[in-house]
Design an enzyme around this catalytic site. Structure first.
Site, PDB file in Angstrom:
ATOM      1  CG  ASP A 189      -3.408   9.022  -5.547  1.00 40.12           C
ATOM      2  OD1 ASP A 189      -4.257   8.176  -5.867  1.00 40.12           O
ATOM      3  OD2 ASP A 189      -2.690   8.908  -4.537  1.00 40.12           O
ATOM      4  CG  LEU A 223      -2.714   0.050   0.215  1.00 40.28           C
ATOM      5  CD1 LEU A 223      -2.253  -0.305   1.623  1.00 40.28           C
ATOM      6  CD2 LEU A 223      -3.452  -1.130  -0.393  1.00 40.28           C
ATOM      7  NE  ARG A 224      -3.379   9.365  -0.506  1.00 42.73           N
ATOM      8  CZ  ARG A 224      -2.172   9.673  -0.953  1.00 42.73           C
ATOM      9  NH1 ARG A 224      -1.849   9.363  -2.188  1.00 42.73           N
ATOM     10  NH2 ARG A 224      -1.293  10.282  -0.194  1.00 42.73           N
ATOM     11  N   GLY A 225      -7.074   3.951  -3.084  1.00 39.47           N
ATOM     12  CA  GLY A 225      -8.258   3.522  -3.813  1.00 39.47           C
ATOM     13  C   GLY A 225      -9.206   2.731  -2.931  1.00 39.47           C
ATOM     14  CB  THR A 278     -11.136   6.780  -1.694  1.00 35.86           C
ATOM     15  OG1 THR A 278      -9.937   7.436  -1.290  1.00 35.86           O
ATOM     16  CG2 THR A 278     -12.144   7.820  -2.125  1.00 35.86           C
TER      17      THR A 278
END
Length: 333
Positions: A190, A271-273, A276
């Protein structure tokens, strides 16, 4: 032997796109490439690094620091005028020790003069370039943790054996692996910005063209590189212009809403999705010369930005890429 030209790689469009995005915006967080053996994973990464223009670095600096780095890290940077050097491309072997990766006490100097001095490791050599790890899924977990922490912070801190050193270590982390030899832990996967799936070409024409180009490169590597020099120059101009445009590219609220909807639709963790997805779409827009991020940019980067962030669904074993494609159809219908 001259390196295989980046533009001469047949197919593998998603992998090449991800590498170019990371070259335009290293803050993306690195690229993870999973796929079959012998599909050009390391070839593409090395080709891109050799394609990029030389960097300006302080002449006597062991870390290849820029003027900005020298102002931030005056205690470790060298002195002297700026000089050009190739973009670093560092291979990290699976058997590397923590000292070899992070750096450690220079034992030879300590024994010879009694002076405590720091011997930079592989992270120092990769500063402002690429750090490549083949078969990263076989690398010890604690080393992967260290690498990802340094890649995220942009600096390496070593405090051991009476040493206390802090030096810049900004690099694009590229990992590759074969899923059959073991998976990377989800919490580590991730942390990579983009994840790409590479498959062996399934059509005869592509396989034959790959054989032709490999044979030509083996027969006359420099001549083959010269034949593709113009195409590589076009790629270089795209990257250079993309870097300059990146700051000025805007993202409309409507596109941000679509990005959030898509992440919710696929059930992406954290919230990295979204972050990114936003950065990758912006970098792609800069590469293509667009002033504003559009839905097409979002759709183009969604699989590589999200496929490694999905929760496993025991009722749906169709694969993460298929789930993302279904969600794209729903969100952008």
């Amino acid at each position: 032997m001259a390196r295989f030209p980046f533009s001469a790689i047949v197919g593998q469009d998603e992998m090449k796109q991800a590498l170019l995005i990371a070259a335009v915006d290293p803050a993306i967080g690195g690229v993870m490439v999973f796929g079959d053996r012998g599909t050009g994973k390391s070839t593409a990464a090395r080709a891109l690094a050799s394609l990029l223009p030389p960097i300006s670095a302080i002449q006597d600096c062991p870390y290849g620091c820029s003027k900005d780095d020298q102002a931030r890290y005056p205690d470790v940077c060298g002195t002297g005028p700026l000089r050009k050097r190739p973009v670093p491309f560092v291979d990290l072997p699976l058997g590397a020790t923590e000292d070899r990766v992070l750096g450690a006490l220079d034992l030879e100097r300590a024994l010879r003069s009694g002076e405590k001095a720091f011997e930079p490791g592989l992270l120092a050599k990769a500063h402002r370039g690429f750090l490549y790890i083949d078969e990263i899924n076989l690398l010890e977990d604690h080393l992967v943790d260290l690498l990802l922490d340094v890649a995220a912070s942009g600096e390496n801190v070593v405090e051991r054996e009476g040493l206390s050193v802090r030096h810049p270590a900004k690099f694009v982390l590229i990992g590759s692996g074969n899923p059959e030899e073991g998976e990377l832990r989800p919490q580590l996967l991730d942390r990579f910005g983009l994840s790409v799936e590479v498959r062996t070409p399934g059509d005869i024409e592509s396989r034959v063209e790959i054989m032709r180009r490999c044979a030509a490169q083996e027969a006359d590597s420099q001549g083959f590189a010269d034949d593709w020099a113009d195409e590589d120059a076009k790629v270089l101009r795209r990257v250079d212009r993309g870097r300059k445009r990146l700051v000025s590219v805007t993202i409309p609220d409507a596109v941000l809403h679509k990005a959030a909807e898509l992440c919710m639709a696929v059930g992406a963790d954290g919230l990295r999705g979204e972050l990114t997805l936003m950065r990758a779409a912006k970098a792609l827009a800069a590469l293509e010369g667009a002033k504003t991020v559009g839905q097409a940019h979002l759709v183009a980067v969604a699989p590589s930005a999200l496929r490694h962030r999905l929760r496993r669904d025991v009722l749906d074993e169709t694969g993460s890429t298929a789930r993302i494609e279904r969600a794209l159809d729903e969100v952008f219908a």
